[in-house]
Design an enzyme around this catalytic site. Structure first.
Site, PDB file in Angstrom:
ATOM      1  N   ASP A  71       0.831  -1.200   0.000  1.00  0.00           N
ATOM      2  CA  ASP A  71       0.000   0.000   0.000  1.00  0.00           C
ATOM      3  C   ASP A  71       0.867   1.252   0.000  1.00  0.00           C
ATOM      4  OD1 ASP A  71      -2.285  -1.524   0.104  1.00  0.00           O
ATOM      5  OD2 ASP A  71      -2.637  -1.221   2.245  1.00  0.00           O
ATOM      6  N   LEU A  72       0.273   2.347  -0.441  1.00  0.00           N
ATOM      7  CA  LEU A  72       0.957   3.640  -0.493  1.00  0.00           C
ATOM      8  C   LEU A  72       1.667   3.965   0.816  1.00  0.00           C
ATOM      9  CD1 LEU A  72       1.400   6.502  -1.829  1.00  0.00           C
ATOM     10  CD2 LEU A  72      -0.788   7.143  -0.786  1.00  0.00           C
TER      11      LEU A  72
END
Length: 227
Positions: A71-72
């Site tokens: 994820d970011l």
């Protein structure tokens, strides 16, 4: 002429990420990297989201392919394939769940049990993109082990080691929320208070164990947690 309505995915713009990718291991077939928090794994549809792990790496390694994603907001270890055969072999290992990964996190409150197991199926929350949700009717199976490493005070927090058995989108964030202890800094599954308790998502992929896709030699790589 038909036109499509922009989605939240099209409108989202990731803040600039100044941190560099660290290459921890490299040979002719794979890279092991440390992804900084705040960097997309793959470039988004919005041209303002061009910067990503993949975009940066292909400048130096034109054949680079992501074997998996983070994820970011998540930092830590990622495996990058440098040719089609390596990517195919790594994909098989992920599909067979023979790759072991652990994550370090800090969550809100004191988790009471020292160890535990969370089994809660995850599905897309179609009404609230990009959120996922626990859904026993349509969700895909998702399992996570956890171990409390440390309980902290002022305010109450717990340092947790997660060992996911599956790799669903947002799995550890959702399972932490289901446990009643959201990950600090999480903008999707926490509260305004728990999000404000950290400047970033406190989730880091710190260890990965797998077999080299070509030589089949076992590889065990550790990347210390930065928080």
């Amino acid at each position: 002429m038909l036109t499509s309505t922009p989605t939240l995915a099209d409108n989202f713009v990731a803040p600039p990420c100044a941190e560099k990718i660290s290459i921890l291991m490299q040979d002719e077939h794979i890279l092991l990297i440390n992804k900084p928090s705040g960097l997309l794994s793959l470039s988004g549809k919005n041209p303002l989201n061009k910067d990503s792990v993949h975009y940066r790496l292909v400048q130096q390694f034109p054949t680079a392919t992501l074997a998996h994603r983070l994820d970011l907001g998540t930092s830590g270890l990622m495996i990058i394939a440098l040719n089609k055969l390596a990517n195919a072999k790594l994909t098989t290992q992920f599909q067979q769940r023979s790759i072991g990964k652990t994550y370090i996190s800090v969550v809100a409150g004191h988790v009471q049990r020292d160890t535990g197991y969370i089994e809660a199926p995850i599905a897309k929350d179609l009404a609230n993109f990009p959120l996922q949700k626990i859904c026993f009717a349509t969700g895909k199976q998702a399992q996570s082990h956890y171990q409390v490493l440390e309980r902290l005070d002022n305010p109450p927090r717990s340092r947790i080691k997660f060992t996911p058995q599956t790799g669903r989108t947002h799995q550890l964030r959702i399972h932490s929320q289901a446990l009643g202890h959201p990950i600090l800094g999480c903008d999707l599954y926490g509260t305004p208070q728990t999000q404000a308790m950290a400047a970033r998502l406190l989730l880091h992929a710190d260890n990965i164990v797998f077999r080299h896709p070509i030589s089949t030699e076992p590889i065990n790589v550790h990347c210390p947690c930065p928080f």
